[in-house]
Design a protein around this motif. Structure first.
Motif, mmCIF file in Angstrom:
data_model
loop_
_atom_site.group_PDB
_atom_site.id
_atom_site.type_symbol
_atom_site.label_atom_id
_atom_site.label_comp_id
_atom_site.label_asym_id
_atom_site.label_seq_id
_atom_site.Cartn_x
_atom_site.Cartn_y
_atom_site.Cartn_z
ATOM 1 N N GLY A 48 0.830 -1.192 0.000
ATOM 2 C CA GLY A 48 0.000 0.000 0.000
ATOM 3 C C GLY A 48 0.865 1.241 0.000
ATOM 4 N N ASN A 49 0.215 2.387 -0.163
ATOM 5 C CA ASN A 49 0.917 3.663 -0.235
ATOM 6 C C ASN A 49 1.572 4.017 1.095
ATOM 7 N N ARG A 50 2.544 4.903 1.032
ATOM 8 C CA ARG A 50 3.200 5.402 2.229
ATOM 9 C C ARG A 50 2.158 6.005 3.178
ATOM 10 N N GLY A 51 2.248 5.643 4.452
ATOM 11 C CA GLY A 51 1.325 6.180 5.441
ATOM 12 C C GLY A 51 0.054 5.383 5.620
ATOM 13 N N CYS A 52 -0.087 4.264 4.923
ATOM 14 C CA CYS A 52 -1.321 3.486 5.026
ATOM 15 C C CYS A 52 -1.351 2.599 6.273
ATOM 16 N N GLY A 53 -0.187 2.384 6.904
ATOM 17 C CA GLY A 53 -0.179 1.604 8.147
ATOM 18 C C GLY A 53 0.559 0.285 8.081
ATOM 19 N N LYS A 54 1.297 0.026 7.014
ATOM 20 C CA LYS A 54 2.016 -1.256 6.901
ATOM 21 C C LYS A 54 3.026 -1.433 8.038
ATOM 22 N N SER A 55 3.848 -0.415 8.249
ATOM 23 C CA SER A 55 4.865 -0.508 9.302
ATOM 24 C C SER A 55 4.214 -0.613 10.676
ATOM 25 N N HIS A 56 3.133 0.121 10.871
ATOM 26 C CA HIS A 56 2.392 0.047 12.138
ATOM 27 C C HIS A 56 1.983 -1.396 12.419
ATOM 28 N N LEU A 57 1.443 -2.072 11.419
ATOM 29 C CA LEU A 57 0.972 -3.435 11.611
ATOM 30 C C LEU A 57 2.124 -4.393 11.929
ATOM 31 N N LEU A 58 3.224 -4.283 11.197
ATOM 32 C CA LEU A 58 4.349 -5.177 11.448
ATOM 33 C C LEU A 58 4.968 -4.921 12.814
ATOM 34 N N GLN A 59 5.144 -3.657 13.168
ATOM 35 C CA GLN A 59 5.714 -3.343 14.472
ATOM 36 C C GLN A 59 4.761 -3.728 15.597
ATOM 37 N N GLY A 60 3.457 -3.541 15.361
ATOM 38 C CA GLY A 60 2.470 -3.953 16.352
ATOM 39 C C GLY A 60 2.467 -5.455 16.564
ATOM 40 N N LEU A 61 2.609 -6.209 15.474
ATOM 41 C CA LEU A 61 2.656 -7.665 15.585
ATOM 42 C C LEU A 61 3.925 -8.110 16.302
ATOM 43 N N ALA A 62 5.041 -7.447 16.005
ATOM 44 C CA ALA A 62 6.297 -7.773 16.688
ATOM 45 C C ALA A 62 6.157 -7.557 18.191
ATOM 46 N N GLY A 63 5.531 -6.448 18.575
ATOM 47 C CA GLY A 63 5.328 -6.173 19.992
ATOM 48 C C GLY A 63 4.407 -7.177 20.640
ATOM 49 N N ALA A 64 3.370 -7.613 19.910
ATOM 50 C CA ALA A 64 2.444 -8.599 20.454
ATOM 51 C C ALA A 64 3.141 -9.940 20.685
ATOM 52 N N TYR A 65 4.022 -10.323 19.768
ATOM 53 C CA TYR A 65 4.792 -11.556 19.956
ATOM 54 C C TYR A 65 5.655 -11.460 21.205
ATOM 55 N N LYS A 66 6.252 -10.299 21.421
ATOM 56 C CA LYS A 66 7.105 -10.114 22.594
ATOM 57 C C LYS A 66 6.314 -10.295 23.877
ATOM 58 N N HIS A 67 5.076 -9.773 23.896
ATOM 59 C CA HIS A 67 4.245 -9.882 25.093
ATOM 60 C C HIS A 67 3.828 -11.329 25.367
ATOM 61 N N THR A 68 3.742 -12.127 24.317
ATOM 62 C CA THR A 68 3.377 -13.537 24.505
ATOM 63 C C THR A 68 4.599 -14.423 24.715
ATOM 64 N N ARG A 69 5.774 -13.773 24.815
ATOM 65 C CA ARG A 69 7.041 -14.469 25.056
ATOM 66 C C ARG A 69 7.435 -15.389 23.905
ATOM 67 N N MET A 70 6.902 -15.100 22.730
ATOM 68 C CA MET A 70 7.386 -15.752 21.526
ATOM 69 C C MET A 70 8.344 -14.785 20.836
ATOM 70 N N LYS A 71 9.103 -15.282 19.863
ATOM 71 C CA LYS A 71 10.144 -14.464 19.263
ATOM 72 C C LYS A 71 9.760 -14.027 17.855
ATOM 73 N N ALA A 72 9.777 -12.718 17.650
ATOM 74 C CA ALA A 72 9.576 -12.154 16.317
ATOM 75 C C ALA A 72 10.776 -11.270 15.996
ATOM 76 N N THR A 73 11.232 -11.334 14.757
ATOM 77 C CA THR A 73 12.357 -10.519 14.308
ATOM 78 C C THR A 73 11.859 -9.535 13.266
ATOM 79 N N TYR A 74 12.078 -8.236 13.537
ATOM 80 C CA TYR A 74 11.604 -7.176 12.643
ATOM 81 C C TYR A 74 12.783 -6.537 11.926
ATOM 82 N N TYR A 75 12.678 -6.403 10.600
ATOM 83 C CA TYR A 75 13.714 -5.760 9.785
ATOM 84 C C TYR A 75 13.123 -4.549 9.084
#
Length: 225
Positions: A48-75
């Protein structure tokens, strides 16, 4: 003292909970299914276009994995990104794949194959356009199109105003329609900036004991520029 009130605070950390879905409700549900282990597909491409929320979703998912004590790697990709051979990751998140250089593209291609062969982790990749339109190596483009592909739709102006009003209400503030319209015309239009501006406007109005009106917004934005 007054200048401190004009400082627009940085937006809150991205989470799945504070993402305003708009027309992306199905995508948001898919990400929650991934987190809960209810999604059979393991490869996803979001565009999607810049500012549509792609990075928000990936970073949000990475944070959610951290809270569940599973491992997510974000690049956050650039030309020289290198992907670790980490077989312990439950989820690998690759943001802005279109920025990868030639060697980095090979690296991502190999990562895709490794995840597919190991049969454990999931891979989410973002880009500005659909897979077939990416200017990346052909074999990588083919791989990225094999999984589920979602377009991340930008919020409409009406949805942004609704989100601003909802956030304002959570602070006990009634945001007039004309103020929302004015912010969309004169402020950066991405939602995190708009929400941060509403917070600054609330603080400024309280400090000056004034109602929130378009002239007050104009005064705040001019003073903060």
């Amino acid at each position: 003292m007054k200048q401190l009130l004009l400082d627009i605070a940085p937006p809150p950390l991205p989470t799945l909970a504070n993402f305003v879905p708009g027309r992306n409700a199905e995508l948001l549900q898919t990400l929650e299914n991934i987190l809960m282990g209810r999604e059979k597909e393991r490869f996803f491409y979001l565009w999607g276009n810049r500012g549509c929320g792609k990075s928000h979703l990936l970073q949000g998912l990475a944070g959610a994995y951290k809270h569940t004590r599973m491992k997510a790697t974000y690049y956050a990709c650039d030309e020289n990104t290198r992907f670790a051979a980490d077989g312990e990751a439950d989820c690998v998140l690759v943001d802005d794949s279109d920025r990868l250089g030639a060697e980095a593209q090979i690296d991502l291609f190999n990562l895709y194959n490794r995840i597919r062969d190991e049969g454990h982790a999931c891979l989410l990749v973002t880009g500005p356009v659909a897979p077939a339109q990416l200017k990346l190596r052909d074999d990588l483009v083919t791989r990225l199109g094999w999984g589920l592909v979602y377009q991340v739709h930008e919020l409409t102006d009406e949805e942004k105003i609704k989100a601003m009003k909802s956030h304002a209400a959570s602070r006990g503030l009634d945001l007039p329609q004309e103020v929302g319209d004015y912010l969309l015309r004169h402020e950066r239009r991405d939602l995190p900036t708009l929400i941060a501006t509403v917070d600054a406007l609330d603080n400024y109005a309280l400090a000056n004991r004034r109602k929130i009106t378009v002239p007050l917004v104009r005064e705040l934005l001019q003073a903060a520029s």
